[in-house]
Scaffold this motif. Structure first.
Motif, PDB file in Angstrom:
ATOM      1  N   ASN A   1       2.596   1.747  -3.451  1.00 57.02           N
ATOM      2  CA  ASN A   1       1.669   2.284  -4.454  1.00 57.02           C
ATOM      3  C   ASN A   1       1.425   3.780  -4.239  1.00 57.02           C
ATOM      4  N   LYS A   2       1.385   4.209  -2.982  1.00 56.03           N
ATOM      5  CA  LYS A   2       1.240   5.643  -2.679  1.00 56.03           C
ATOM      6  C   LYS A   2       2.469   6.414  -3.140  1.00 56.03           C
ATOM      7  N   TRP A   3       3.651   5.854  -2.869  1.00 63.84           N
ATOM      8  CA  TRP A   3       4.888   6.531  -3.257  1.00 63.84           C
ATOM      9  C   TRP A   3       5.013   6.658  -4.773  1.00 63.84           C
TER      10      TRP A   3
ATOM     11  N   GLY B   1       0.825  -1.208   0.000  1.00 60.23           N
ATOM     12  CA  GLY B   1       0.000   0.000   0.000  1.00 60.23           C
ATOM     13  C   GLY B   1       0.856   1.254   0.000  1.00 60.23           C
ATOM     14  N   ASN B   2       1.901   1.268   0.814  1.00 60.94           N
ATOM     15  CA  ASN B   2       2.804   2.418   0.866  1.00 60.94           C
ATOM     16  C   ASN B   2       3.543   2.590  -0.453  1.00 60.94           C
TER      17      ASN B   2
ATOM     18  N   LYS C   1       2.710   7.175  -6.807  1.00 59.59           N
ATOM     19  CA  LYS C   1       1.808   8.235  -7.283  1.00 59.59           C
ATOM     20  C   LYS C   1       2.288   9.622  -6.864  1.00 59.59           C
ATOM     21  N   ASN C   2       3.354   9.657  -6.081  1.00 65.03           N
ATOM     22  CA  ASN C   2       3.893  10.924  -5.580  1.00 65.03           C
ATOM     23  C   ASN C   2       5.164  11.263  -6.346  1.00 65.03           C
TER      24      ASN C   2
ATOM     25  N   TYR D   1       8.700  11.063  -4.932  1.00 70.83           N
ATOM     26  CA  TYR D   1       9.388   9.782  -4.770  1.00 70.83           C
ATOM     27  C   TYR D   1       9.523   8.996  -6.076  1.00 70.83           C
TER      28      TYR D   1
END
Length: 210
Positions: A136-138, A133-134, A140-141, A144
């Motif tokens: 996948n978040k990174w 989950g982390n 999209k940022n 990162y």
């Protein structure tokens, strides 16, 4: 002629000493299960060996502050998910201290991450440590990830160091155990591995008595 023989013997002993020293730092045990499940889940066995070394240093009884258990430090959540998917009967968290069960679940999970992140090893390792989950978040940022497909910076220091450490171990395992997972060779390495375990235990006892 005698001097030449002595020099050759010295070089051989030096080489053997270096080889044993490397195998103390990068040990290899439970090759039977590593071979079986890395093959079943299409993973390089050297990678599995490297992850085990980084996660637990081949301590079957290892347990983290976050309750991850065994050789590949499987979390309770991942363990329960995997045991249901793999239809494991009579499974409990104590089962994670069994090398066979732990390596099977660990390899299964790496395979799941491999499919999720399209074989991108850095992402797989980051997810194994920091959670998919982390990751996948990174991705999209743009702080990162510059392209949404690769991580150019990992914000969790522990995960960043973990990825680097596993990659280093992976490289070393491929060099030290180049032919180990070929048929027949693993038996010889298992014997050497058992000898190294005994040597490490003796060394710990000696240091404890100083």
């Amino acid at each position: 002629m005698k001097k030449i023989i002595i020099i050759i013997l010295f070089i051989l002993l030096l080489f053997m000493g270096i080889n044993i020293g490397l195998k103390l730092v990068y040990p290899l045990h439970y090759t039977e299960y590593i071979i079986k499940y890395s093959s079943e889940y299409e993973i390089d066995p050297h990678l599995v060996a490297a992850i085990i070394n980084v996660e637990s240093n081949y301590d079957v009884n290892a347990k983290s502050q976050k309750e991850a258990r065994g050789l590949m430090q499987i979390s309770p959540t991942t363990a329960k998910w995997a045991s249901n998917k793999l239809n494991m009967e009579d499974f409990s968290l104590e089962s994670l201290y069994n090398p066979k069960t732990n390596i099977q679940i660990g390899c299964w999970y790496i395979n799941v991450l491999n499919e999720e992140f399209n074989g991108n090893l850095k992402l797989i390792l980051a997810a194994y440590n920091g959670g998919s989950g982390n990751v996948n978040k990174w991705l999209k940022n743009d702080e990162y990830s510059k392209d949404g497909e690769n991580l150019h910076d990992i914000p969790f220091k522990e995960t960043d160091e973990y990825v680097k450490k596993v990659l280093k171990n992976y490289s070393m395992y491929k060099k030290i155990y180049k032919n180990t997972f070929e048929q027949g060779q693993n038996k010889l390495d298992s014997l050497l591995g058992n000898s190294i375990i005994i040597l490490k235990k003796m060394l710990k006892q000696f240091l404890a008595n100083i």
